[in-house]
Design a protein around this motif. Structure first.
Motif, PDB file in Angstrom:
ATOM      1  N   MET A   1      31.864  51.650 -76.741  1.00  0.00           N
ATOM      2  CA  MET A   1      31.241  50.933 -75.115  1.00  0.00           C
ATOM      3  C   MET A   1      32.506  49.912 -75.060  1.00  0.00           C
ATOM      4  O   MET A   1      32.908  49.714 -75.982  1.00  0.00           O
ATOM      5  CB  MET A   1      29.962  50.456 -74.854  1.00  0.00           C
ATOM      6  N   ILE A   2      33.198  49.876 -74.072  1.00  0.00           N
ATOM      7  CA  ILE A   2      33.612  48.967 -73.515  1.00  0.00           C
ATOM      8  C   ILE A   2      32.764  48.229 -72.191  1.00  0.00           C
ATOM      9  O   ILE A   2      32.246  48.561 -71.060  1.00  0.00           O
ATOM     10  CB  ILE A   2      35.201  49.163 -72.493  1.00  0.00           C
ATOM     11  N   GLU A   3      33.238  46.598 -72.761  1.00  0.00           N
ATOM     12  CA  GLU A   3      32.567  45.981 -71.829  1.00  0.00           C
ATOM     13  C   GLU A   3      33.417  45.079 -71.439  1.00  0.00           C
ATOM     14  O   GLU A   3      34.542  44.097 -72.296  1.00  0.00           O
ATOM     15  CB  GLU A   3      30.760  45.726 -72.274  1.00  0.00           C
ATOM     16  N   LEU A   4      32.753  44.421 -69.909  1.00  0.00           N
ATOM     17  CA  LEU A   4      33.974  43.619 -69.253  1.00  0.00           C
ATOM     18  C   LEU A   4      33.258  42.511 -68.862  1.00  0.00           C
ATOM     19  O   LEU A   4      31.873  42.761 -68.299  1.00  0.00           O
ATOM     20  CB  LEU A   4      35.207  44.173 -68.180  1.00  0.00           C
ATOM     21  N   GLN A   5      33.327  41.021 -69.049  1.00  0.00           N
ATOM     22  CA  GLN A   5      32.305  40.123 -68.898  1.00  0.00           C
ATOM     23  C   GLN A   5      33.628  38.896 -68.183  1.00  0.00           C
ATOM     24  O   GLN A   5      34.138  38.176 -68.370  1.00  0.00           O
ATOM     25  CB  GLN A   5      31.752  39.508 -70.332  1.00  0.00           C
ATOM     26  N   ASN A   6      33.206  39.071 -67.110  1.00  0.00           N
ATOM     27  CA  ASN A   6      33.432  38.011 -65.870  1.00  0.00           C
ATOM     28  C   ASN A   6      35.177  37.738 -65.846  1.00  0.00           C
ATOM     29  O   ASN A   6      35.683  36.783 -66.445  1.00  0.00           O
ATOM     30  CB  ASN A   6      32.761  36.374 -66.581  1.00  0.00           C
ATOM     31  N   ILE A   7      35.282  38.651 -65.982  1.00  0.00           N
ATOM     32  CA  ILE A   7      36.702  39.624 -65.703  1.00  0.00           C
ATOM     33  C   ILE A   7      37.874  38.529 -64.791  1.00  0.00           C
ATOM     34  O   ILE A   7      37.034  39.197 -63.718  1.00  0.00           O
ATOM     35  CB  ILE A   7      37.287  41.185 -66.313  1.00  0.00           C
ATOM     36  N   CYS A   8      38.240  37.973 -64.727  1.00  0.00           N
ATOM     37  CA  CYS A   8      38.774  36.768 -63.225  1.00  0.00           C
ATOM     38  C   CYS A   8      40.118  37.691 -63.971  1.00  0.00           C
ATOM     39  O   CYS A   8      41.613  37.188 -64.408  1.00  0.00           O
ATOM     40  CB  CYS A   8      38.449  35.939 -62.863  1.00  0.00           C
ATOM     41  N   ALA A   9      41.318  38.067 -62.315  1.00  0.00           N
ATOM     42  CA  ALA A   9      42.771  37.980 -62.426  1.00  0.00           C
ATOM     43  C   ALA A   9      43.205  37.088 -61.035  1.00  0.00           C
ATOM     44  O   ALA A   9      42.633  37.141 -60.126  1.00  0.00           O
ATOM     45  CB  ALA A   9      42.727  38.991 -62.345  1.00  0.00           C
ATOM     46  N   LYS A  10      43.960  36.443 -61.529  1.00  0.00           N
ATOM     47  CA  LYS A  10      45.321  34.903 -60.440  1.00  0.00           C
ATOM     48  C   LYS A  10      46.323  35.709 -60.848  1.00  0.00           C
ATOM     49  O   LYS A  10      46.721  34.979 -61.329  1.00  0.00           O
ATOM     50  CB  LYS A  10      44.414  33.762 -60.162  1.00  0.00           C
TER      51      LYS A  10
END
Length: 419
Positions: A1-10
């Motif tokens: 399983m792939i999990e993304l936690q609070n991903i931000c990109a600026k």
């Protein structure tokens, strides 16, 4: 399983993704939908190691990972197929498939014919890649990815380069691959495609998750209402107004369209001073370059201006194109739709007598397409001759003149010199 936690990109001054939390389970197809600039491709680039998130975590099977590049993600069985794949044109199909694999040549020689028969039927493995169409290059790149046996495959606007027959082959083979427990993350603007192929839909808007859930909870009407509720209601649009002074050249063969575009590019490069302007289908490398600054890209025809005047010109152009970006940021920070709008605005600032657009709907959502039609109508009314080189998805009823061809060279039917 792939999990993304609070991903931000600026990137530069623009916040592209804001606290994205998602889980991708094995054996399912997840579809990312959203307007141009919503953050779909950026999210895909982060998952496959092409870009780094500004903040947040990626977990694989509950373990935090840090991808420095796509090779790192491939070690975790994650691979991404971009809309315009990178291949070596000077070598053969088979030689391209040898690149980047750890298998022995003997093992590859057993696997390659089976995959080519499935994804590129009739192709000669000794054929040079430079002779392939964009759709054939897409299938070749997908074949190369499948040779590496990833468990998660990201497909960024995969069907945008395919004609109807090629889409049918792609859908059929993809549905078979789903039975092998592979996870797919599919980026598309095609609502029908999303509902047909997907198990789970994720709607993105302005870098946020707007809605998500199983496909059975969505319909085309619900998707449109969610994504475009503040925009013009598409159901209220009556019979579309034609684009004045316009001609559409279409072919069911993308290879024919690509060959014709190459001829057009050569012609326009020699005749730009006679009032010709061009928006090429490959916005990234034919009409621009990801490594250029916005200032460099927009000011390419105005190099004699002072820097102050050039910055002012660039800022005004961005405003006209409705692109929120600073002049010193990189072109790579733009979404596909934003890049097209900016290139088109740049070309129109030259006040061309003839504007040629090649495959203008590639990468555009429905709302962006409508804005493009409106802009072309306005230019046509001003007297600009508009020529559109398009695949069969471009609505022919919008254009005054229409040519359909399946010949390799259509100069006998329409002479650019006479336009």
């Amino acid at each position: 399983m792939i999990e993304l936690q609070n991903i931000c990109a600026k990137f530069g001054y623009k916040e592209v993704l804001k606290n994205i939390n998602l889980k991708f389970s094995k054996g399912k197809t997840y579809v990312l939908l959203g307007e141009n600039g919503a953050g779909k491709s950026t999210l895909a680039h982060i998952i496959c190691g092409d870009k780094k998130a500004t903040d947040g975590k990626i977990l694989i099977n509950d373990k935090i990972v840090d991808f420095k590049d796509p090779k790192d993600s491939l070690n975790y069985k994650i691979a991404c197929l971009h809309q315009r794949p990178f291949l070596s044109d000077s070598i053969s199909v088979k030689e391209n498939l040898y690149l980047g694999t750890k298998d022995s040549i003997k093992s590859l020689n057993k696997k390659i014919p089976l995959l080519l028969e499935k994804w590129l039927p009739g192709i000669n493995p000794k054929e040079k890649v430079k002779n392939l169409s964009l759709s054939q290059k897409f299938f070749l790149s997908l074949t190369g990815i499948l040779l590496k046996e990833p468990e998660t495959i990201i497909l960024d606007e995969a069907s945008a380069l395919l004609n109807n027959d090629e889409k049918a082959l792609f859908y059929k083979n993809l549905m078979e691959l789903k039975k092998t427990d592979k996870t797919f993350i599919l980026i598309t603007h095609n609502f029908e495609e999303a509902l047909h192929l997907g198990d789970y839909l994720i709607l993105l808007k302005d870098g946020n998750i707007l809605k998500e859930g199983p496909v059975k909870e969505f319909s085309i009407e619900k998707i449109k209402k969610s994504l475009f509720e503040n925009n013009k209601n598409q159901e209220e649009i009556k019979k579309p107004e034609k684009i004045p002074n316009s001609s559409l050249i279409q072919s069911s063969s993308l290879l024919h369209l690509e060959n014709y575009e190459r001829q057009i590019i050569k012609f326009v490069s020699k005749n730009r001073n006679k009032g010709f302007a061009l928006v090429a289908s490959d916005r990234n490398f034919r009409a621009s370059n990801p490594n250029l600054s916005i200032l460099q890209m927009t000011g390419v025809y105005h190099t004699k201006l002072s820097k102050k005047s050039l910055i002012e010109f660039c800022q005004n152009l961005c405003k006209k194109a409705e692109v929120n970006i600073k002049y010193n940021e990189k072109v790579s920070a733009l979404s596909g739709g934003m890049l097209q709008r900016l290139i088109l605005s740049r070309e129109l600032e030259c006040r061309p007598k003839t504007l040629i657009l090649c495959q203008p709907l590639q990468g555009l959502d429905s709302q962006s397409s409508e804005k493009l039609y409106d802009l072309l109508r306005n230019e046509g009314k001003k007297g600009c001759r508009i020529i559109i080189l398009g695949s069969p998805d471009f609505p022919k009823e919008l254009c005054q003149n229409y040519i359909f061809t399946n010949t390799y060279d259509i100069f006998g039917q329409i002479k650019l010199e006479a336009l």
